[in-house]
Design an enzyme around this catalytic site. Structure first.
Site, PDB file in Angstrom:
ATOM      1  N   GLU A   1       5.117 -11.059  15.257  1.00  0.00           N
ATOM      2  CA  GLU A   1       4.574 -11.684  16.467  1.00  0.00           C
ATOM      3  C   GLU A   1       5.090 -13.125  16.573  1.00  0.00           C
ATOM      4  O   GLU A   1       5.505 -13.583  17.630  1.00  0.00           O
ATOM      5  CB  GLU A   1       3.041 -11.655  16.387  1.00  0.00           C
ATOM      6  CG  GLU A   1       2.388 -11.882  17.715  1.00  0.00           C
ATOM      7  CD  GLU A   1       0.871 -11.741  17.623  1.00  0.00           C
ATOM      8  OE1 GLU A   1       0.371 -11.290  16.565  1.00  0.00           O
ATOM      9  OE2 GLU A   1       0.202 -12.098  18.601  1.00  0.00           O
TER      10      GLU A   1
ATOM     11  N   ARG B   1       0.822  -1.213   0.000  1.00  0.00           N
ATOM     12  CA  ARG B   1       0.000   0.000   0.000  1.00  0.00           C
ATOM     13  C   ARG B   1       0.857   1.263   0.000  1.00  0.00           C
ATOM     14  O   ARG B   1       0.425   2.316  -0.462  1.00  0.00           O
ATOM     15  CB  ARG B   1      -0.991  -0.032   1.168  1.00  0.00           C
ATOM     16  CG  ARG B   1      -2.066  -1.100   0.973  1.00  0.00           C
ATOM     17  CD  ARG B   1      -3.049  -1.148   2.120  1.00  0.00           C
ATOM     18  NE  ARG B   1      -2.503  -1.715   3.322  1.00  0.00           N
ATOM     19  CZ  ARG B   1      -2.455  -3.021   3.632  1.00  0.00           C
ATOM     20  NH1 ARG B   1      -2.963  -3.897   2.790  1.00  0.00           N
ATOM     21  NH2 ARG B   1      -1.932  -3.442   4.759  1.00  0.00           N
TER      22      ARG B   1
HETATM   23  P1  AMP Z   1       3.915  -2.665  11.756  1.00  0.00           P
HETATM   24  O1  AMP Z   1       5.234  -3.169  11.210  1.00  0.00           O
HETATM   25  O2  AMP Z   1       3.446  -3.435  12.948  1.00  0.00           O
HETATM   26  O3  AMP Z   1       3.961  -1.164  12.014  1.00  0.00           O
HETATM   27  O4  AMP Z   1       2.829  -2.938  10.656  1.00  0.00           O
HETATM   28  C1  AMP Z   1       2.719  -2.111   9.571  1.00  0.00           C
HETATM   29  C2  AMP Z   1       2.284  -2.814   8.315  1.00  0.00           C
HETATM   30  O5  AMP Z   1       1.266  -3.770   8.549  1.00  0.00           O
HETATM   31  C3  AMP Z   1       1.726  -1.796   7.345  1.00  0.00           C
HETATM   32  O6  AMP Z   1       2.249  -2.073   6.059  1.00  0.00           O
HETATM   33  C4  AMP Z   1       0.228  -1.980   7.426  1.00  0.00           C
HETATM   34  O7  AMP Z   1      -0.322  -1.906   6.147  1.00  0.00           O
HETATM   35  C5  AMP Z   1       0.013  -3.348   8.043  1.00  0.00           C
HETATM   36  N1  AMP Z   1      -0.945  -3.322   9.170  1.00  0.00           N
HETATM   37  C6  AMP Z   1      -0.649  -3.562  10.474  1.00  0.00           C
HETATM   38  N2  AMP Z   1      -1.733  -3.488  11.264  1.00  0.00           N
HETATM   39  C7  AMP Z   1      -2.767  -3.186  10.445  1.00  0.00           C
HETATM   40  C8  AMP Z   1      -4.175  -2.942  10.654  1.00  0.00           C
HETATM   41  N3  AMP Z   1      -4.769  -3.014  11.865  1.00  0.00           N
HETATM   42  N4  AMP Z   1      -4.932  -2.629   9.565  1.00  0.00           N
HETATM   43  C9  AMP Z   1      -4.364  -2.538   8.331  1.00  0.00           C
HETATM   44  N5  AMP Z   1      -3.067  -2.769   8.073  1.00  0.00           N
HETATM   45  C10 AMP Z   1      -2.265  -3.079   9.115  1.00  0.00           C
END
Ligand code: AMP
Length: 175
Positions: free
Chosen positions: A95, A58
């Site tokens: 995780e 995205r």
């Molecule tokens: P993080 O590495 O945990 O910050 O996760 C970020 C990535 O995971 C991004 O590319 C987001 O598109 C996706 N992502 C994580 N949590 C969500 C959520 N609740 N809704 C949509 N996309 C998420």
């Protein structure tokens, strides 16, 4: 304009307990997409940016539009094994297990100023890996821009603690 109204929430996707924040409903609205891009970009007016780096997948849509608006190049930050030429990679914790992001070895030049873009910041793990990758390539991350922040998870602070300025347009409570 309240960006949150344009984001669709899908409970229990992709697994039970997750509230998936679906940005496609923002993208499919002409005014929504335009406004989001403009709001992400304006704080960087007058700042030297050499390239935008967007995180798969995205971040490609948003990052491509932002790069066009800034009249600079675009670098895709991809999941392991997707880029066709020589790459450098950075592993990060999930995780359960680990994942790796990669960029082409020659995508970023020493001393370039890079703006990192993705749709959402949750733990900040993906963005942190991308920042480390950009720095290893010789780039300076002058900012990280996301449409959505999930502040309860704490990713923003994690990125700010790396010395990177974070720009977000809206927040949702919870995980
Ligand atoms: P993080 O590495 O945990 O910050 O996760 C970020 C990535 O995971 C991004 O590319 C987001 O598109 C996706 N992502 C994580 N949590 C969500 C959520 N609740 N809704 C949509 N996309 C998420």
């Amino acid at each position: 304009m309240d960006i949150t109204k344009y984001i669709r929430t899908i409970p229990d996707y992709p697994k039970p307990g997750i509230l998936f924040r679906d940005i496609t409903t923002l993208w499919q609205d002409a005014g929504g997409l335009r406004t989001a891009i403009d709001q992400l970009v304006w704080p960087y007016a007058g700042v030297r940016i050499d390239k935008v780096a967007g995180i798969e997948a995205r971040g490609f849509v948003l990052g491509g539009a932002i790069a066009h608006q800034l009249s600079v190049g675009f670098v895709p930050v991809r999941k392991k094994g997707k880029l066709p030429h020589d790459v450098i990679g950075e592993e990060y914790d999930l995780e359960y297990g680990t994942d790796t992001v990669e960029i082409h070895k020659d995508a970023i030049l020493e001393g370039e100023n890079i703006l990192l873009v993705d749709d959402l910041i949750a733990t900040g793990g993906t963005a942190e890996a991308a920042i480390k990758l950009i720095r290893r390539a010789g780039g300076t991350v002058i900012g990280a821009a996301f449409v959505i922040d999930l502040p309860d998870i704490g990713g923003r602070k994690r990125i700010e603690d790396l010395g990177v300025n974070v720009r977000t347009l809206c927040e949702f409570e919870g995980e």
